[in-house]
Scaffold this motif. Sequence first.
Motif, PDB file in Angstrom:
ATOM      1  N   ILE A 176      36.013  49.508  34.950  1.00 47.39           N
ATOM      2  CA  ILE A 176      35.872  48.931  36.748  1.00 47.39           C
ATOM      3  C   ILE A 176      35.357  49.693  37.351  1.00 47.39           C
ATOM      4  N   ALA A 177      34.029  49.103  37.966  1.00 46.10           N
ATOM      5  CA  ALA A 177      32.883  49.279  38.805  1.00 46.10           C
ATOM      6  C   ALA A 177      33.810  49.604  40.026  1.00 46.10           C
ATOM      7  N   PHE A 178      33.125  50.910  40.896  1.00 47.14           N
ATOM      8  CA  PHE A 178      33.763  50.798  42.785  1.00 47.14           C
ATOM      9  C   PHE A 178      33.162  50.170  43.646  1.00 47.14           C
ATOM     10  N   GLU A 179      33.052  48.987  43.553  1.00 45.96           N
ATOM     11  CA  GLU A 179      32.182  48.421  44.274  1.00 45.96           C
ATOM     12  C   GLU A 179      32.881  47.408  45.546  1.00 45.96           C
ATOM     13  N   VAL A 180      32.245  46.960  46.584  1.00 48.35           N
ATOM     14  CA  VAL A 180      32.892  45.592  47.303  1.00 48.35           C
ATOM     15  C   VAL A 180      32.118  44.484  46.500  1.00 48.35           C
ATOM     16  N   PRO A 181      32.668  43.309  45.689  1.00 52.44           N
ATOM     17  CA  PRO A 181      31.740  42.607  44.683  1.00 52.44           C
ATOM     18  C   PRO A 181      31.318  41.434  45.554  1.00 52.44           C
ATOM     19  N   TYR A 182      30.716  40.995  45.540  1.00 54.84           N
ATOM     20  CA  TYR A 182      30.088  39.375  45.964  1.00 54.84           C
ATOM     21  C   TYR A 182      30.243  38.059  45.466  1.00 54.84           C
ATOM     22  N   GLY A 183      29.895  37.132  46.229  1.00 51.13           N
ATOM     23  CA  GLY A 183      30.349  35.606  45.563  1.00 51.13           C
ATOM     24  C   GLY A 183      31.713  35.530  44.947  1.00 51.13           C
ATOM     25  N   PRO A 184      31.863  34.833  43.879  1.00 59.85           N
ATOM     26  CA  PRO A 184      32.865  33.953  43.206  1.00 59.85           C
ATOM     27  C   PRO A 184      34.563  35.398  43.060  1.00 59.85           C
TER      28      PRO A 184
END
Length: 422
Positions: A176-184
């Motif tokens: 799993i990527a270490f990120e703040v996701p976007y959109g849905p």
Amino acid sequence: MTTSQPSRTDARTSVETVFRLESPRIIAGVTRVVRDVGIAEELAQDALVAALEQWPRDGVPDNPGAWLMAIARRKAVDLVRRRENYARKLAEIGRDLSETAPPEEPSDPEDIDDDLLRLVFTTCHPVLSAEARTALTLRLLGGLTTPEIARAFLVPEATVAQRIVRAKRTLATKNIAFEVPYGPDREARLGSVLDVIYLIFNEGYAATAGDDWLRPSLCEDALRLARLLSALMPKEPEVHGLAALLEFQASRTAARTGPRGEPVLLKDQNRSRWNRMLVARGIKALSRAEATAVGAPGPYVLQAGIAACHAHAYSYEETDWRAIATLYALLAARAPSPVVELNRAVAVSMAEGPAPALEIVDVLTGEPALHDYHLLPSVRGDLLARLGRTTEARAEFERAAALTRNERERELLLERARECGS
């Protein structure tokens, strides 16, 4: 440079205190480098062990948080070089961690340069169950122990421990990527993120265990995260609702403890000590929530409305308890839970009297989830005392005191019990 050498006991206390405060940032910062929350937590623990070995001998560093972070990063390099499976991670990162800072991520108008918030979204990934997401984030971001998380969830400690272990394993195996996701993707994780921030704040607002009633650092972290999330998602009413709720709750902090750190109940608080600036921020955030809401208000907007009723009252007696009872009824319909029903009973007791409230509470005594929840006998004891049934009330307060793991709260409950016997 370090301070003068402390005693071994003082140094150990310093290590434990600093680690409790700094571990979420260390884990978040190292996760950004190694991209694995399980490994990051191990490295943070390794840094703690190094501090326990060195600080009693060499003294506490001037910047202990930075010292711990440096040790954790250095151990990351050693670990990557030593283990073959970590070599792959080093190749992916594509640089020598000991000599090169992490690369700057692409700028984006929606991006937040905050590793703690990034860690929340990562550990709230949909591949995990809702319970696992919350438990893992409370462990890594909030710095809570397994018993504290179990208390917050009202479940056995072994259950929480299993959830945390499985969650870390799942995040690692799924890469799993270490990120703040976007959109849905962001919207899908939002509910868990809000719940996590709220639980972190609650642990700081009324600590489940220990000698202190408040843990301000947790409240501050949660409030900061709520504000950041509010700026990131300006069209989400529940985000603004949570921010408003925490602003209102935090406004009472100075009035919630006495000179010796003892708890001060809401009815006894000096409201002139409430932070009016935070109240104003809460009102503003609640207005944003109401302006962006479509349809029925969500749970956090409703809870913020309840908190606003308290904030607008100049005294405990002037509180609009009927409005609060109505809002709790709406909340119980929107997000039913035994704890919400217990809070509704308190509001009903103030709006209609203790007798109808006791009927609600007596039904809740059969709820398995509240079997070891100290606030159930505490509320029941208060209602019985108001009805003049002091012998029964004393037994309830004593039971509540036996169930709580917070020393300050135990003292308060035992004092209530003594008052019933006088």
